[in-house]
Design an enzyme around this catalytic site. Structure first.
Site, PDB file in Angstrom:
ATOM      1  N   ARG A 177       0.666  -1.356   0.232  1.00 55.99           N
ATOM      2  CA  ARG A 177       0.084   0.011   0.099  1.00 55.99           C
ATOM      3  C   ARG A 177       0.959   1.171  -0.058  1.00 55.99           C
ATOM      4  O   ARG A 177       2.060   1.485   0.533  1.00 55.99           O
ATOM      5  CB  ARG A 177      -0.923   0.054   1.345  1.00 55.99           C
ATOM      6  CG  ARG A 177      -2.136  -0.959   1.121  1.00 55.99           C
ATOM      7  CD  ARG A 177      -3.204  -0.829   2.292  1.00 55.99           C
ATOM      8  NE  ARG A 177      -2.316  -1.220   3.541  1.00 55.99           N
ATOM      9  CZ  ARG A 177      -1.980  -0.109   4.553  1.00 55.99           C
ATOM     10  NH1 ARG A 177      -2.326   1.012   4.356  1.00 55.99           N
ATOM     11  NH2 ARG A 177      -1.104  -0.589   5.539  1.00 55.99           N
ATOM     12  N   LYS A 322      -8.244  -2.429   1.913  1.00 59.23           N
ATOM     13  CA  LYS A 322      -8.160  -1.516   3.165  1.00 59.23           C
ATOM     14  C   LYS A 322      -8.864  -0.072   2.677  1.00 59.23           C
ATOM     15  O   LYS A 322      -9.154   0.519   3.978  1.00 59.23           O
ATOM     16  CB  LYS A 322      -6.858  -1.170   3.145  1.00 59.23           C
ATOM     17  CG  LYS A 322      -5.788  -2.485   3.754  1.00 59.23           C
ATOM     18  CD  LYS A 322      -6.482  -2.827   5.057  1.00 59.23           C
ATOM     19  CE  LYS A 322      -5.620  -4.008   5.939  1.00 59.23           C
ATOM     20  NZ  LYS A 322      -6.362  -4.568   6.936  1.00 59.23           N
ATOM     21  N   HIS A 341      -9.952  -3.466  13.582  1.00 57.13           N
ATOM     22  CA  HIS A 341      -9.144  -4.372  13.114  1.00 57.13           C
ATOM     23  C   HIS A 341      -8.684  -5.194  13.898  1.00 57.13           C
ATOM     24  O   HIS A 341      -7.704  -5.039  14.635  1.00 57.13           O
ATOM     25  CB  HIS A 341      -7.768  -3.241  12.766  1.00 57.13           C
ATOM     26  CG  HIS A 341      -6.849  -3.832  11.900  1.00 57.13           C
ATOM     27  ND1 HIS A 341      -5.612  -3.393  11.920  1.00 57.13           N
ATOM     28  CD2 HIS A 341      -7.018  -4.614  10.996  1.00 57.13           C
ATOM     29  CE1 HIS A 341      -5.003  -3.845  10.856  1.00 57.13           C
ATOM     30  NE2 HIS A 341      -5.708  -4.958  10.415  1.00 57.13           N
ATOM     31  N   SER A 359       1.691  -6.338  13.170  1.00 65.47           N
ATOM     32  CA  SER A 359       2.404  -7.254  12.633  1.00 65.47           C
ATOM     33  C   SER A 359       3.396  -8.083  13.290  1.00 65.47           C
ATOM     34  O   SER A 359       4.321  -7.335  14.099  1.00 65.47           O
ATOM     35  CB  SER A 359       3.092  -6.879  11.318  1.00 65.47           C
ATOM     36  OG  SER A 359       3.832  -7.954  10.649  1.00 65.47           O
ATOM     37  N   LYS A 363      -1.239 -12.525  15.737  1.00 61.24           N
ATOM     38  CA  LYS A 363      -2.415 -12.353  15.986  1.00 61.24           C
ATOM     39  C   LYS A 363      -3.214 -13.593  15.185  1.00 61.24           C
ATOM     40  O   LYS A 363      -3.987 -14.313  15.486  1.00 61.24           O
ATOM     41  CB  LYS A 363      -2.734 -10.872  15.233  1.00 61.24           C
ATOM     42  CG  LYS A 363      -4.438 -10.829  15.280  1.00 61.24           C
ATOM     43  CD  LYS A 363      -4.908  -9.440  14.563  1.00 61.24           C
ATOM     44  CE  LYS A 363      -4.763  -9.214  13.180  1.00 61.24           C
ATOM     45  NZ  LYS A 363      -5.162  -8.414  12.737  1.00 61.24           N
ATOM     46  N   THR A 364      -2.482 -13.871  13.758  1.00 56.95           N
ATOM     47  CA  THR A 364      -3.004 -15.001  12.900  1.00 56.95           C
ATOM     48  C   THR A 364      -2.790 -16.355  13.597  1.00 56.95           C
ATOM     49  O   THR A 364      -3.845 -16.956  13.703  1.00 56.95           O
ATOM     50  CB  THR A 364      -2.200 -14.684  11.692  1.00 56.95           C
ATOM     51  OG1 THR A 364      -2.344 -13.671  11.197  1.00 56.95           O
ATOM     52  CG2 THR A 364      -3.000 -15.915  10.471  1.00 56.95           C
ATOM     53  N   ASP A 378      -9.343 -10.416  10.294  1.00 58.25           N
ATOM     54  CA  ASP A 378      -8.847  -9.002  10.113  1.00 58.25           C
ATOM     55  C   ASP A 378      -9.874  -8.186  10.411  1.00 58.25           C
ATOM     56  O   ASP A 378      -9.460  -7.038  10.913  1.00 58.25           O
ATOM     57  CB  ASP A 378      -8.370  -9.012   8.538  1.00 58.25           C
ATOM     58  CG  ASP A 378      -7.350  -7.962   8.675  1.00 58.25           C
ATOM     59  OD1 ASP A 378      -6.169  -7.710   9.490  1.00 58.25           O
ATOM     60  OD2 ASP A 378      -7.419  -6.896   7.631  1.00 58.25           O
ATOM     61  N   ARG A 443       1.393 -12.365  -0.849  1.00 59.49           N
ATOM     62  CA  ARG A 443       0.246 -12.548  -0.095  1.00 59.49           C
ATOM     63  C   ARG A 443      -0.726 -13.561  -0.889  1.00 59.49           C
ATOM     64  O   ARG A 443      -0.578 -13.724  -2.170  1.00 59.49           O
ATOM     65  CB  ARG A 443      -0.301 -11.332   0.226  1.00 59.49           C
ATOM     66  CG  ARG A 443       0.160 -10.439   1.209  1.00 59.49           C
ATOM     67  CD  ARG A 443      -0.719  -9.253   1.497  1.00 59.49           C
ATOM     68  NE  ARG A 443      -0.142  -8.563   2.655  1.00 59.49           N
ATOM     69  CZ  ARG A 443      -0.569  -8.375   3.931  1.00 59.49           C
ATOM     70  NH1 ARG A 443      -1.374  -9.212   4.271  1.00 59.49           N
ATOM     71  NH2 ARG A 443       0.091  -7.731   4.878  1.00 59.49           N
TER      72      ARG A 443
END
Length: 659
Positions: A177, A322, A341, A359, A363-364, A378, A443
């Site tokens: 991004r 996003k 988020h 990051s 979390k994942t 997410d 990704r």
């Protein structure tokens, strides 16, 4: 020997010139020799044969509000309405007319497209007529993954099928991004509503400049032979879902959004109507650098009044995902719904947990739990109905992905999934997930139902636990602390983690990172507004806040060790089961955190970080240093008042480090 067949070898009747036995043909009574091994096809020509291969799927749903329960709009009228709506979306603002749009692929010349004489012809344009008013724009509308694969492989350089069946594609020069190129229109409404200025992700532009960029994007899209149009939904809560339309020039973008948004049923699509929000993705075309507010050839522009987003100069698909998340961060709080988020899962007894973390915090990994159902990875909403996933898919990082560590993500990368910027073996098409040749930000985008324990529909009851994850490379935060509401707001607004800058040349100092609400790049309102809504909902529904450190223990990075994942999992299990609520607690100095004195399966000495440091003075110095970083970061938020007095801000500040 040959029975009544047509051929037999007549070895005794001489040989052919090459020495092989001659083949004798037995003629039938009617004198015609034919092969009756299978029935004939019904086609007379090859083209006709090809046309038989595909059958059309015709929707037959009655439309609401027509005469009688079973009255249904004709297929032709429905097509016409759909095309009129798409033409209106693509209307040029200067010519006040939409392009002539037809459905189908321009490459399939044999099929004569049905022309729709479209809406928006308020007058016959005599001035400023351009070539685009003489041509048709072909619309490839809500194509299936199979159709989009064909389009990508045929027309887009750099699109390939990998060995797992996923589509590998390239996003061009931009592989991430461009937050500095994102602009939001500042008008009468947004001037007061949005968070502007220092620390805010919202960089302003005016309405006029937005319209210049919109016109540039629309003119580019209308100049193409074909555009891809996706009509989809955001938010699994049917009461609060948003209709979005994405107009793009690439099959890759269409497939990406097919995966990331919620896919409508054929019935919902027939009844779709006018979208609530439209994206014009003209990413291959740059913006004009001479246009006011433009700082590069990339521009991602949001106009909340017009409910439109324009993308120029970047083909990175994550901008669309996003961008829509930013829109939800604006629209949902207006309905008293909190946009978050976060990851979210639910236990078999209906206990929901939210996971926040930047990051590298885990979390994942921690929200993926085979004993629990995944609501989403997410983006979520918390409304009066409970929690709901905003998206219809997952956008997972792929760098160093392995089957052993993340089997669910590994197995989800199959037919229908999009792989961005990965490197694969030319011959076997096997992806090398460790290869960073194109970018480190590789990704995969896939539908959420590709995850075996996903909860469909992706909704759940009100959360019981709100877990804030930090990877503290300074090694002074406890592995777990129970937070009161003011502390939850303070740490939610801070959005802290500390990662290691680089490890090549000896030990580097840990770098503290703060991202408001654990997603500063996407929030639209002041962080305190989201924090206050979070506290209000937690209080109303009896949720508990937790701060979990997945980072270092026994010293900072280079001295101590990272807290073992099995210990963190035991902590998370104790939060889910509710047993951690009943533990005995003691308070830490400086941050004033409540830490449990014992958790089953976790060594007692690591629960209070001071125990794990051999050098107690170094521990205290590092703790004060981190406290100072928190205070400095929070200065941006202290000047913001909520309500008539400043009570809430003062309350949140008091929950921070004290020294």
């Amino acid at each position: 020997m040959a029975g009544n067949g047509e051929f037999s070898f007549a070895a005794n009747r001489g040989t052919a010139r090459n020495g092989l036995a001659k083949i004798q043909t037995h003629k039938k009574e009617n004198g015609i020799c034919h092969d009756d091994s299978g029935p004939h096809v019904k086609a007379q020509t090859i083209d006709e044969l090809h046309s038989l291969q595909k059958k059309k799927s015709a929707p037959t749903t009655p439309i609401k509000g027509t005469q009688g329960a079973f009255a249904s709009i004709s297929e032709e009228d429905r097509q016409k309405q759909q095309l009129q709506s798409i033409s209106a979306s693509l209307a040029s603002l200067t010519r006040e007319t939409g392009p002539k749009v037809v459905k189908g692929d321009p490459a399939r010349k044999s099929e004569t497209p049905k022309v729709s004489h479209v809406a928006h012809h308020y007058f016959t344009p005599t001035i400023s007529v351009s070539d685009s008013s003489l041509k048709f724009t072909h619309v490839l509308y809500n194509l299936s993954p199979g159709e989009l694969y064909e389009q990508a492989i045929k027309y887009e350089h750099g699109s390939f099928i990998t060995s797992s069946g996923a589509l590998a594609t390239l996003s061009g020069a931009k592989t991430g991004r461009c937050p500095r190129d994102k602009r939001v229109v500042k008008d009468e409404t947004t001037e007061d509503d949005l968070w502007w200025g220092k620390g805010s992700p919202n960089i302003e532009m005016d309405e006029q400049t937005f319209l210049v960029n919109r016109e540039r994007a629309v003119d580019y899209l209308n100049s193409l032979d074909k555009v891809y149009v996706n009509d989809q939904f955001l938010n699994w809560d049917p009461e609060h879902r948003i209709k979005v339309r994405i107009v793009s020039a690439r099959a890759y973008h269409s497939l990406f959004m097919h995966n990331m948004c919620i896919r409508p049923t054929p019935e919902e699509l027939e009844d779709f109507g006018t979208p609530d929000f439209t994206i014009y993705n003209a990413g291959q075309f740059p913006c004009n650098r001479y246009t006011h507010y433009m700082t590069s050839s990339t521009s991602v522009d949001l106009n909340l009044a017009r409910r439109e987003m324009v993308i120029l100069g970047t083909q990175y698909a994550g901008e669309m995902k996003k961008g829509l998340f930013s829109v939800m961060h604006y629209l949902m709080p207006k309905r008293q719904i909190l946009s978050l988020h976060s990851g979210c899962n639910v236990g078999k007894d209906g206990d929901v947990a939210l996971f926040f973390g930047l990051s590298g915090t885990g979390k994942t990994t921690l929200s993926t739990d085979h004993n629990r159902y995944l609501i989403g990875d997410d983006e979520h909403c918390w409304s009066e109905n409970g929690v709901s996933n905003i998206e219809g898919g997952c956008y997972a990082k792929c760098i160093d992905l392995s089957r052993e560590k993340e089997p669910d993500i590994w197995n989800a990368i199959k037919f229908g999934a999009v792989l961005e910027n990965v490197v694969f073996d030319e011959h076997t098409r096997e992806v090398d997930y460790s290869d960073k040749s194109v970018t480190e930000n590789t990704r995969a985008a896939y539908p959420i139902e590709y995850i075996p324990n996903a909860k469909i529909p992706c909704v759940g009851p009100h959360p019981k636990n709100v877990i804030l994850l930090a990877c503290d490379a300074f090694g002074v935060l406890p592995p777990v602390s129970k937070l009161n509401l003011a502390q939850t707001m303070y740490h939610f607004i801070s959005g802290y983690t500390a990662l290691v800058a680089g490890t090549e040349e000896g030990v580097k100092e840990p770098q503290a990172t703060f991202s408001a609400c654990f997603g500063a790049a996407f929030i639209m309102l002041h962080p305190t507004k989201y924090a206050a809504m979070l506290a209000e909902k937690m209080q109303k529904h009896g949720a508990t806040g937790w701060l979990v450190n997945t980072g270092w223990s026994g010293g900072s990075y280079g001295m101590g060790n990272r807290i073992k994942l099995p210990y963190t999992r035991k902590i998370i299990d104790a939060i889910h089961s509710g047993s951690l609520l009943n533990a005995n607690y003691q308070k830490t100095e400086v941050f004033g955190l409540e830490i449990p004195t014992g958790i089953e399966g976790v060594p007692q000495e690591i629960l209070d970080p001071v125990n794990t440091w051999s050098d107690k003075k170094a521990y205290k110095d590092t703790l004060l240093k981190l406290g100072g970083l928190f205070k400095k970061n929070f200065e941006v938020f202290t000047n913001y008042k909520i309500g008539k007095d400043n009570k809430l801000t003062e309350e949140i500040l008091a929950a921070g480090p004290v020294f």
